[in-house]
Design a protein around this motif. Structure first.
Motif, PDB file in Angstrom:
ATOM      1  N   THR A   1       0.803  -1.215   0.000  1.00  0.00           N
ATOM      2  CA  THR A   1       0.000   0.000   0.000  1.00  0.00           C
ATOM      3  C   THR A   1       0.840   1.272   0.000  1.00  0.00           C
ATOM      4  OG1 THR A   1      -0.129  -0.044   2.411  1.00  0.00           O
ATOM      5  CG2 THR A   1      -1.914  -1.129   1.182  1.00  0.00           C
ATOM      6  N   SER A   2       2.123   1.149   0.363  1.00  0.00           N
ATOM      7  CA  SER A   2       2.968   2.342   0.404  1.00  0.00           C
ATOM      8  C   SER A   2       4.429   1.956   0.283  1.00  0.00           C
ATOM      9  CB  SER A   2       2.741   3.137   1.696  1.00  0.00           C
ATOM     10  OG  SER A   2       3.174   2.396   2.817  1.00  0.00           O
ATOM     11  N   VAL A   3       5.221   2.912  -0.109  1.00  0.00           N
ATOM     12  CA  VAL A   3       6.683   2.769  -0.183  1.00  0.00           C
ATOM     13  C   VAL A   3       7.274   4.009   0.464  1.00  0.00           C
ATOM     14  CG1 VAL A   3       8.691   2.722  -1.715  1.00  0.00           C
ATOM     15  CG2 VAL A   3       6.670   1.347  -2.255  1.00  0.00           C
ATOM     16  N   ASP A   4       8.206   3.837   1.403  1.00  0.00           N
ATOM     17  CA  ASP A   4       8.764   4.988   2.095  1.00  0.00           C
ATOM     18  C   ASP A   4       9.644   5.822   1.164  1.00  0.00           C
ATOM     19  OD1 ASP A   4       9.346   6.607   4.502  1.00  0.00           O
ATOM     20  OD2 ASP A   4      11.382   5.865   4.165  1.00  0.00           O
ATOM     21  N   SER A   5      10.534   5.161   0.406  1.00  0.00           N
ATOM     22  CA  SER A   5      11.425   5.942  -0.449  1.00  0.00           C
ATOM     23  C   SER A   5      11.902   5.130  -1.643  1.00  0.00           C
ATOM     24  CB  SER A   5      12.641   6.447   0.338  1.00  0.00           C
ATOM     25  OG  SER A   5      13.476   5.376   0.714  1.00  0.00           O
ATOM     26  N   ILE A   6      12.166   5.855  -2.720  1.00  0.00           N
ATOM     27  CA  ILE A   6      12.854   5.315  -3.887  1.00  0.00           C
ATOM     28  C   ILE A   6      14.048   6.237  -4.114  1.00  0.00           C
ATOM     29  CG2 ILE A   6      12.717   4.705  -6.324  1.00  0.00           C
ATOM     30  CD1 ILE A   6       9.703   4.483  -6.036  1.00  0.00           C
ATOM     31  N   SER A   7      15.242   5.691  -3.951  1.00  0.00           N
ATOM     32  CA  SER A   7      16.462   6.505  -4.068  1.00  0.00           C
ATOM     33  C   SER A   7      17.267   6.068  -5.278  1.00  0.00           C
ATOM     34  CB  SER A   7      17.319   6.381  -2.805  1.00  0.00           C
ATOM     35  OG  SER A   7      16.657   6.957  -1.699  1.00  0.00           O
ATOM     36  N   TRP A   8      17.590   7.034  -6.116  1.00  0.00           N
ATOM     37  CA  TRP A   8      18.369   6.801  -7.322  1.00  0.00           C
ATOM     38  C   TRP A   8      19.726   7.480  -7.209  1.00  0.00           C
ATOM     39  CZ3 TRP A   8      16.331   4.365 -11.802  1.00  0.00           C
ATOM     40  CH2 TRP A   8      14.951   4.147 -11.809  1.00  0.00           C
ATOM     41  N   VAL A   9      20.722   6.885  -7.844  1.00  0.00           N
ATOM     42  CA  VAL A   9      21.984   7.556  -8.107  1.00  0.00           C
ATOM     43  C   VAL A   9      22.223   7.480  -9.606  1.00  0.00           C
ATOM     44  CG1 VAL A   9      24.488   7.550  -7.791  1.00  0.00           C
ATOM     45  CG2 VAL A   9      22.993   7.106  -5.841  1.00  0.00           C
ATOM     46  N   ILE A  10      22.449   8.638 -10.212  1.00  0.00           N
ATOM     47  CA  ILE A  10      22.729   8.714 -11.647  1.00  0.00           C
ATOM     48  C   ILE A  10      24.202   9.059 -11.803  1.00  0.00           C
ATOM     49  CG2 ILE A  10      22.062   9.747 -13.839  1.00  0.00           C
ATOM     50  CD1 ILE A  10      19.756   8.357 -12.315  1.00  0.00           C
ATOM     51  N   SER A  11      24.932   8.198 -12.484  1.00  0.00           N
ATOM     52  CA  SER A  11      26.355   8.424 -12.714  1.00  0.00           C
ATOM     53  C   SER A  11      26.608   8.609 -14.204  1.00  0.00           C
ATOM     54  CB  SER A  11      27.180   7.243 -12.199  1.00  0.00           C
ATOM     55  OG  SER A  11      28.548   7.397 -12.520  1.00  0.00           O
ATOM     56  N   GLY A  12      27.227   9.738 -14.562  1.00  0.00           N
ATOM     57  CA  GLY A  12      27.510   9.989 -15.965  1.00  0.00           C
ATOM     58  C   GLY A  12      26.233  10.187 -16.767  1.00  0.00           C
ATOM     59  N   SER A  13      26.250   9.790 -18.016  1.00  0.00           N
ATOM     60  CA  SER A  13      25.127   9.992 -18.926  1.00  0.00           C
ATOM     61  C   SER A  13      24.239   8.746 -18.971  1.00  0.00           C
ATOM     62  CB  SER A  13      25.651  10.306 -20.333  1.00  0.00           C
ATOM     63  OG  SER A  13      24.578  10.558 -21.219  1.00  0.00           O
ATOM     64  N   VAL A  14      22.982   8.920 -18.602  1.00  0.00           N
ATOM     65  CA  VAL A  14      22.036   7.804 -18.528  1.00  0.00           C
ATOM     66  C   VAL A  14      20.751   8.197 -19.242  1.00  0.00           C
ATOM     67  CG1 VAL A  14      20.690   6.310 -16.996  1.00  0.00           C
ATOM     68  CG2 VAL A  14      23.011   6.994 -16.340  1.00  0.00           C
ATOM     69  N   GLY A  15      20.195   7.272 -20.016  1.00  0.00           N
ATOM     70  CA  GLY A  15      18.945   7.510 -20.710  1.00  0.00           C
ATOM     71  C   GLY A  15      17.770   6.868 -20.008  1.00  0.00           C
ATOM     72  N   THR A  16      16.562   7.279 -20.389  1.00  0.00           N
ATOM     73  CA  THR A  16      15.364   6.699 -19.791  1.00  0.00           C
ATOM     74  C   THR A  16      15.133   5.265 -20.249  1.00  0.00           C
ATOM     75  OG1 THR A  16      14.020   7.562 -21.601  1.00  0.00           O
ATOM     76  CG2 THR A  16      14.200   8.930 -19.620  1.00  0.00           C
ATOM     77  N   GLY A  17      15.607   4.912 -21.457  1.00  0.00           N
ATOM     78  CA  GLY A  17      15.128   3.683 -22.058  1.00  0.00           C
ATOM     79  C   GLY A  17      13.728   3.924 -22.594  1.00  0.00           C
ATOM     80  N   ASP A  18      13.051   2.860 -23.075  1.00  0.00           N
ATOM     81  CA  ASP A  18      11.753   3.055 -23.738  1.00  0.00           C
ATOM     82  C   ASP A  18      10.557   2.881 -22.814  1.00  0.00           C
ATOM     83  OD1 ASP A  18      11.634   0.323 -23.345  1.00  0.00           O
ATOM     84  OD2 ASP A  18      11.709  -0.200 -25.481  1.00  0.00           O
ATOM     85  N   GLY A  19      10.792   2.559 -21.547  1.00  0.00           N
ATOM     86  CA  GLY A  19       9.694   2.443 -20.589  1.00  0.00           C
ATOM     87  C   GLY A  19       8.980   1.109 -20.581  1.00  0.00           C
ATOM     88  N   THR A  20       9.398   0.143 -21.407  1.00  0.00           N
ATOM     89  CA  THR A  20       8.718  -1.149 -21.491  1.00  0.00           C
ATOM     90  C   THR A  20       8.714  -1.857 -20.135  1.00  0.00           C
ATOM     91  OG1 THR A  20       9.343  -1.409 -23.809  1.00  0.00           O
ATOM     92  CG2 THR A  20       8.731  -3.404 -22.610  1.00  0.00           C
ATOM     93  N   GLY A  21       7.529  -2.298 -19.721  1.00  0.00           N
ATOM     94  CA  GLY A  21       7.401  -3.009 -18.456  1.00  0.00           C
ATOM     95  C   GLY A  21       7.287  -2.100 -17.253  1.00  0.00           C
ATOM     96  N   VAL A  22       7.369  -0.802 -17.472  1.00  0.00           N
ATOM     97  CA  VAL A  22       7.319   0.154 -16.358  1.00  0.00           C
ATOM     98  C   VAL A  22       6.224   1.201 -16.585  1.00  0.00           C
ATOM     99  CG1 VAL A  22       8.621   1.843 -15.011  1.00  0.00           C
ATOM    100  CG2 VAL A  22       9.797  -0.141 -15.990  1.00  0.00           C
ATOM    101  N   VAL A  23       6.262   1.862 -17.725  1.00  0.00           N
ATOM    102  CA  VAL A  23       5.283   2.894 -18.034  1.00  0.00           C
ATOM    103  C   VAL A  23       4.195   2.291 -18.914  1.00  0.00           C
ATOM    104  CG1 VAL A  23       4.902   5.146 -19.090  1.00  0.00           C
ATOM    105  CG2 VAL A  23       7.024   4.692 -17.862  1.00  0.00           C
ATOM    106  N   GLY A  24       2.974   2.276 -18.405  1.00  0.00           N
ATOM    107  CA  GLY A  24       1.854   1.771 -19.175  1.00  0.00           C
ATOM    108  C   GLY A  24       1.089   2.923 -19.784  1.00  0.00           C
ATOM    109  N   THR A  25      -0.188   3.043 -19.402  1.00  0.00           N
ATOM    110  CA  THR A  25      -0.991   4.163 -19.905  1.00  0.00           C
ATOM    111  C   THR A  25      -0.555   5.476 -19.274  1.00  0.00           C
ATOM    112  OG1 THR A  25      -2.633   3.709 -18.182  1.00  0.00           O
ATOM    113  CG2 THR A  25      -2.975   2.688 -20.328  1.00  0.00           C
ATOM    114  N   SER A  26       0.150   5.383 -18.155  1.00  0.00           N
ATOM    115  CA  SER A  26       0.688   6.567 -17.483  1.00  0.00           C
ATOM    116  C   SER A  26       1.781   6.087 -16.536  1.00  0.00           C
ATOM    117  CB  SER A  26      -0.415   7.309 -16.710  1.00  0.00           C
ATOM    118  OG  SER A  26      -0.959   6.471 -15.712  1.00  0.00           O
ATOM    119  N   GLY A  27       2.244   6.971 -15.697  1.00  0.00           N
ATOM    120  CA  GLY A  27       3.246   6.567 -14.713  1.00  0.00           C
ATOM    121  C   GLY A  27       4.612   7.133 -15.017  1.00  0.00           C
ATOM    122  N   SER A  28       5.352   7.379 -13.959  1.00  0.00           N
ATOM    123  CA  SER A  28       6.684   7.961 -14.072  1.00  0.00           C
ATOM    124  C   SER A  28       7.741   6.923 -13.758  1.00  0.00           C
ATOM    125  CB  SER A  28       6.812   9.141 -13.105  1.00  0.00           C
ATOM    126  OG  SER A  28       8.153   9.480 -12.890  1.00  0.00           O
TER     127      SER A  28
END
Length: 372
Positions: A77-104
């Motif tokens: 029902t909830s998630v306390d945190s999602i923490s990312w580290v981005i190193s250098g140049s990183v792309g989003t990719g195409d969103g397959t399996g993650v972004v459906g009709t909406s979503g970040s």
């Protein structure tokens, strides 16, 4: 013997160099909290945000395929945190399996029924850059109670268009500009807005839904080479603080064969505090009070050089404007640059005293104010 020794030394040098080379090449990656290598402690490196977010979803039991993509266990029902580290140049990719009709991507993608995500942190290292490969201008938004970006370069225009109670951008660089919507409290701190002269507003805060945005802080930033500087269209009860910024080299917005625009545009808010900024532009106005603005405006301790000082399109009364100690160099005083050409504008923004005179021998001190 010498030949054998040379071969051994060469092999040893190669063995030493290989890890260094491998480490040097492994600078473009992202990590996400909780997804580790087999040792259980080292965060796994991913080539794209999509790959990392998909692995995170799978670890939570969130579906990544099928007609029910986004479905998940009832007890999630909830998630306390999602923490990312981005190193250098990183792309989003195409969103397959993650972004459906909406979503970040950054907040886990499409999840249904929705779950509460309290915090999303995106931190950059090694000259971090996030590239939008999905195409939608809100692909790098994140939906959560608190969202914080720190040390990220965005080479394209960014639209933060997801719900957040607090969103902060600090130490970031924007090449195409930033627009923030659907956030209640917005902070942009120590960021660089570096345009190429062809993009419109460097920063635009727009309250969506109307009057939902309560506070905007734009502080210690540099803005250069956009058509126009910043525009704040917050809620009618919002407090807006614009302090310590440097805005230079604006190219202006052209309409009806007229070039105009402003370094700072005030569109909607209850109170605007504009202090300690440096504005040095060769086109348009330092300020624009957009039609319909009804706010208390304080303008003080700014250093302003511009062809025109203010376009008071809202006809905001001088009684609503508090101003003092501004250093003004205005080419066309009491005029405004508009889409219909230069017009008269008698709005009062006070300058600093023009001179300080010490009279001897009695050492009396008096000041003389500049003309309004």
């Amino acid at each position: 013997m010498k030949k054998l020794l040379s071969v051994v030394l060469a092999l040893l040098m190669l063995a030493v160099m290989l890890p260094v080379t491998a480490m040097a090449e492994d600078t473009n990656y992202c990590t996400i909290e909780g997804i580790t290598e087999a040792d259980g402690t080292t965060l796994k490196h991913f080539d794209t945000l999509t790959a990392a977010a998909k692995a995170w979803r799978e670890s939570k039991g969130i579906a990544t395929t099928g007609g029910n993509m986004g479905g998940h266990p009832e007890n999630l029902t909830s998630v306390d945190s999602i923490s990312w580290v981005i190193s250098g140049s990183v792309g989003t990719g195409d969103g397959t399996g993650v972004v459906g009709t909406s979503g970040s991507l950054l907040s886990g993608g499409y999840i249904y029924p929705s779950i509460a995500i309290n915090n999303v942190y995106i931190r950059g290292v090694n000259n971090a850059e996030l590239k939008n490969e999905i195409g939608s201008d809100y692909a790098l938004s994140a939906a959560a109670k608190t969202v914080e970006y720190d040390g990220i370069t965005f080479p394209e225009y960014v639209s933060f268009n997801t719900e957040a109670e607090n969103v902060t951008f600090k130490n970031c660089t924007f090449k195409g500009g930033l627009k923030v919507m659907q956030a209640i409290n917005v902070t942009v701190d120590n960021c660089k807005f570096e345009g190429d002269g062809s993009k419109d507003f460097a920063f635009f805060a727009q309250s969506v839904p109307a009057n939902s945005m309560k506070a905007v802080q734009f502080k210690n930033n540099t803005v250069s080479s956009f058509m126009r500087g910043i525009n704040v269209q917050a809620g009618t009860s919002a407090t807006v603080s614009i302090t310590g910024n440097t805005i230079t080299n604006l190219t202006g917005y052209t309409k009806n064969d007229q070039t105009y625009g402003a370094a700072i545009q005030l569109t909607t808010g209850r109170e605007f505090i504009i202090t300690n900024n440096k504005i040095d532009v060769n086109t348009g106005n330092a300020f624009r009070f957009y039609s319909g603005l009804d706010a208390d405006v304080t303008i003080s301790d700014n250093i302003i050089k511009a062809p025109y000082l203010v376009w008071n399109q809202a006809e905001l009364l001088n009684e609503k404007i508090t101003s003092q100690d501004n250093k003004l160099t205005i080419t066309n005083p009491n005029k405004a640059a508009t889409s219909d050409g230069a017009l008269e504008d008698a709005t009062v923004i006070k300058a600093a005293p023009t001179q300080i005179v010490i009279i001897t021998p009695t050492c009396l001190l008096y000041t003389s104010d500049a003309a309004d």
